[in-house]
Design an enzyme around this catalytic site. Structure first.
Site, mmCIF file in Angstrom:
data_model
loop_
_atom_site.group_PDB
_atom_site.id
_atom_site.type_symbol
_atom_site.label_atom_id
_atom_site.label_comp_id
_atom_site.label_asym_id
_atom_site.label_seq_id
_atom_site.Cartn_x
_atom_site.Cartn_y
_atom_site.Cartn_z
ATOM 1 N N SER A 292 -12.079 -21.942 36.791
ATOM 2 C CA SER A 292 -12.069 -22.742 35.571
ATOM 3 C C SER A 292 -11.591 -24.183 35.825
ATOM 4 O O SER A 292 -12.283 -24.950 36.478
ATOM 5 C CB SER A 292 -11.203 -22.034 34.520
ATOM 6 O OG SER A 292 -11.328 -22.634 33.264
ATOM 7 N N ASP A 303 -17.941 -33.885 44.077
ATOM 8 C CA ASP A 303 -19.107 -34.629 43.599
ATOM 9 C C ASP A 303 -18.966 -36.143 43.774
ATOM 10 O O ASP A 303 -19.966 -36.845 43.923
ATOM 11 C CB ASP A 303 -19.364 -34.309 42.120
ATOM 12 C CG ASP A 303 -20.137 -33.013 41.935
ATOM 13 O OD1 ASP A 303 -20.413 -32.346 42.950
ATOM 14 O OD2 ASP A 303 -20.461 -32.667 40.782
ATOM 15 N N LYS A 317 -16.196 -19.614 37.268
ATOM 16 C CA LYS A 317 -16.067 -19.498 35.800
ATOM 17 C C LYS A 317 -16.391 -20.862 35.194
ATOM 18 O O LYS A 317 -15.556 -21.755 35.160
ATOM 19 C CB LYS A 317 -14.665 -19.066 35.390
ATOM 20 C CG LYS A 317 -14.480 -18.947 33.873
ATOM 21 C CD LYS A 317 -13.062 -18.544 33.521
ATOM 22 C CE LYS A 317 -12.879 -18.438 32.017
ATOM 23 N NZ LYS A 317 -12.956 -19.754 31.334
#
Length: 548
Positions: A292, A303, A317
């Protein structure tokens, strides 16, 4: 008859949970009449059951079963909270509560001390990991129908008497409850003269503040590079995931976006402040229990090519929940949206909305992963099941066999036996060897491999059905042969997964002697993932090669 009743509950009871909330959505879904109709049907059925059922029924238990049956068709994160569970969630978010200062697990009419925290009431009273509490203030745990762990809670300064079993002997202790502070950052230290190490264990309201303060103090000690450890971090507040990312990523950068069938939950989350340090070399550690909010942070770092991610693929998740108020202090925590990393990746591993023929959530297959590009350097990254680290290490993995061992507490129970048969006064002396691993495997074998894999459970369920259908005479021999083959495969798999099992076993054993602080210091010296992080940070060439 019973199964059809359950089916009715699951399909017609949707409106009962927070009727006001669902009615408020009627304008969006244009199904007001259908909602009102289903509420009326349920109310009549509920009344008829209570008035006419052959045995006496408990209205509260009927309702709990109805609610849980309905929610079980959705996803495991959409859950109903009682008033007590609502308060517990608030405590976890604040990071403060009153109790005995220990992790306690409820296991089939037992309360097991999993970990006493140093200098808190349980520790001061002499309780150890593995102790089984059988009575609390005279109340037998086996006779208590609700969550017995709640009996340990109470106001600070009040006393609680416990009776517990240790190594077959009965003992008693009196504990004085105390305020317990749960730190988001339980440990930070210099790993080398230039590398600071920070453990972020949960994303509560204090996560970004404590992380920033830890880095600040480490930089004052000379840290020019940082290791952020998110291994085992199950997540928490999405806002804090954004704030922690903002410590390393500049202002006005997208950290995550959420998408939903409800327009108001379609949002983008940008960093709001100047980064605390946008240039410091960074390694983020993750494993199969990083979930999460941990995946939002590690995904955004990856990224933006902001740091190197090391360990094992994270949990996967990618769903966001929001609690909605219900009557009488209760709540329903509803999955409202999916979240995506800055490159557009969904890291959700299981599809709960397109299940297989057995009703099980489907895991995204590796061949179906989609490729994305990182924002700055254009590196290829993939979606479909957690954040995949830049450097993968077997010691950080959680294979199915290891997950089974953890689920059945095999590693925990072995560590208990180990603790009472070995003495250590020096943290550095705990260095498990091949002989220790072989002893663990022998211990598992002596228990008859007393842990089930999902494969075994599926075969056992099928065999029970065969017995009911009187087909067992024809398949018993085949079934026994299959189960023996599984036992042999488990034995081989134990040895194949030695690295990850030894890592977990070492951690559990170290905690028994030197508490969690000792574990963190031990890992700082010997843990494979931390050593890999140090190696990368000490090699600027390799560090930049990975990111470019």
């Amino acid at each position: 008859m019973r199964s059809s009743t359950i089916s009715i509950k699951r399909h017609i009871l949707l409106p009962i949970l927070g009727a006001g909330f669902f009615l408020s959505l009627a304008s969006f879904k244009d199904d007001f009449f259908e909602i009102a109709k289903q509420i009326e049907i349920f109310t009549e059925m509920y009344k008829q059951l209570n008035m006419n059922y052959v045995d006496e029924t408990n209205p509260a238990e009927l309702m709990d079963s109805a609610i849980n049956g309905m929610l079980s068709d959705l996803d495991p994160y959409t859950i109903y909270w009682t008033e007590q569970e609502v308060e517990r969630a608030k405590i976890n978010s604040r990071g403060e509560f009153t109790g005995i200062g220990a992790n306690v697990s409820t296991q089939a009419d037992k309360l097991i001390i999993m970990e006493p925290w140093k200098d808190y009431p349980a520790d001061k009273a002499g309780l150890k990991a593995g102790d089984e509490i059988i009575k609390i203030d005279g109340t037998s745990i086996s006779d208590y129908k609700d969550n017995a762990g709640e009996l340990l809670q109470g106001s600070a300064g009040t006393e609680v008497n416990v009776t517990y079993m240790r190594q077959g002997k009965k003992n008693t202790a009196t504990l004085k409850r105390a305020a317990v502070e749960i730190q988001a950052v339980p440990f930070f230290e210099m790993a080398t003269p230039e590398i600071g190490y920070v453990i972020l264990s949960k994303f509560n309201e204090k996560a970004s503040r404590e992380t920033k303060e830890a880095i600040k103090q480490l930089k004052e000690k000379g840290a020019k590079k940082i290791i952020l450890d998110l291994r085992g971090n199950p997540g928490g507040l999405l806002s804090e995931a954004v704030n922690v990312s903002n410590l390393f990523i500049e202002k006005d950068k997208l950290i995550t976006s959420t998408k939903s069938s409800v327009d108001k939950y379609n949002k983008t989350y940008l960093t709001k402040r100047n980064a605390y340090d946008a240039d410091i070399p960074l390694v983020v550690l993750i494993n199969g229990r990083s979930a999460s909010a941990s995946e939002i942070v590690s995904g955004s770092v990856q990224d933006y090519d902001r740091g190197v991610v090391i360990g094992a693929r994270s949990f996967g998740k990618g769903l966001v929940q929001r609690p909605q108020e219900l009557s009488y202090g209760t709540q329903v925590k509803i999955t409202i949206s999916r979240y995506y990393t800055p490159s557009g990746r969904s890291i959700q591993a299981l599809d709960y909305w397109n299940r297989d023929t057995d009703g099980n959530a489907v895991r995204t297959k590796k061949e179906d992963y989609k490729a994305y590009k990182t924002v700055n350097s254009g590196r290829t990254v993939y979606d479909g099941g957690g954040v995949d680290p830049d450097i993968k290490l077997p010691s950080a993995a959680y294979s199915p066999i290891t997950t089974s061992l953890l689920r059945e507490n095999a590693i925990f129970d072995y560590a208990t036996d180990f603790y009472y048969s070995h003495q250590y006064s020096d943290l550095d002396k705990i260095q498990l060897t091949d002989a220790d691993f072989n002893a663990f495997v022998a211990w598992i074998e002596s228990r008859g491999f007393n842990f089930d894999t999902e494969t075994e459970s599926a075969f056992a369920k099928a065999y029970k059905t065969a017995i009911l259908e009187e087909l067992d005479d024809d398949i018993t021999t085949s079934y026994k042969g299959m189960m023996q083959s599984i036992q042999n495969a488990k034995k081989k798999d134990l040895r194949d997964k030695k690295a990850e099992i030894m890592s977990l076993l070492t951690d559990e054993i170290v905690k028994r002697y030197f508490y969690r602080e000792g574990l963190y210091n031990h890992q700082l010296k010997y843990n494979a993932e931390i050593q890999a992080a140090i190696k990368v940070l000490n090699s600027p060439t390799e560090y930049h090669k990975i990111l470019n």
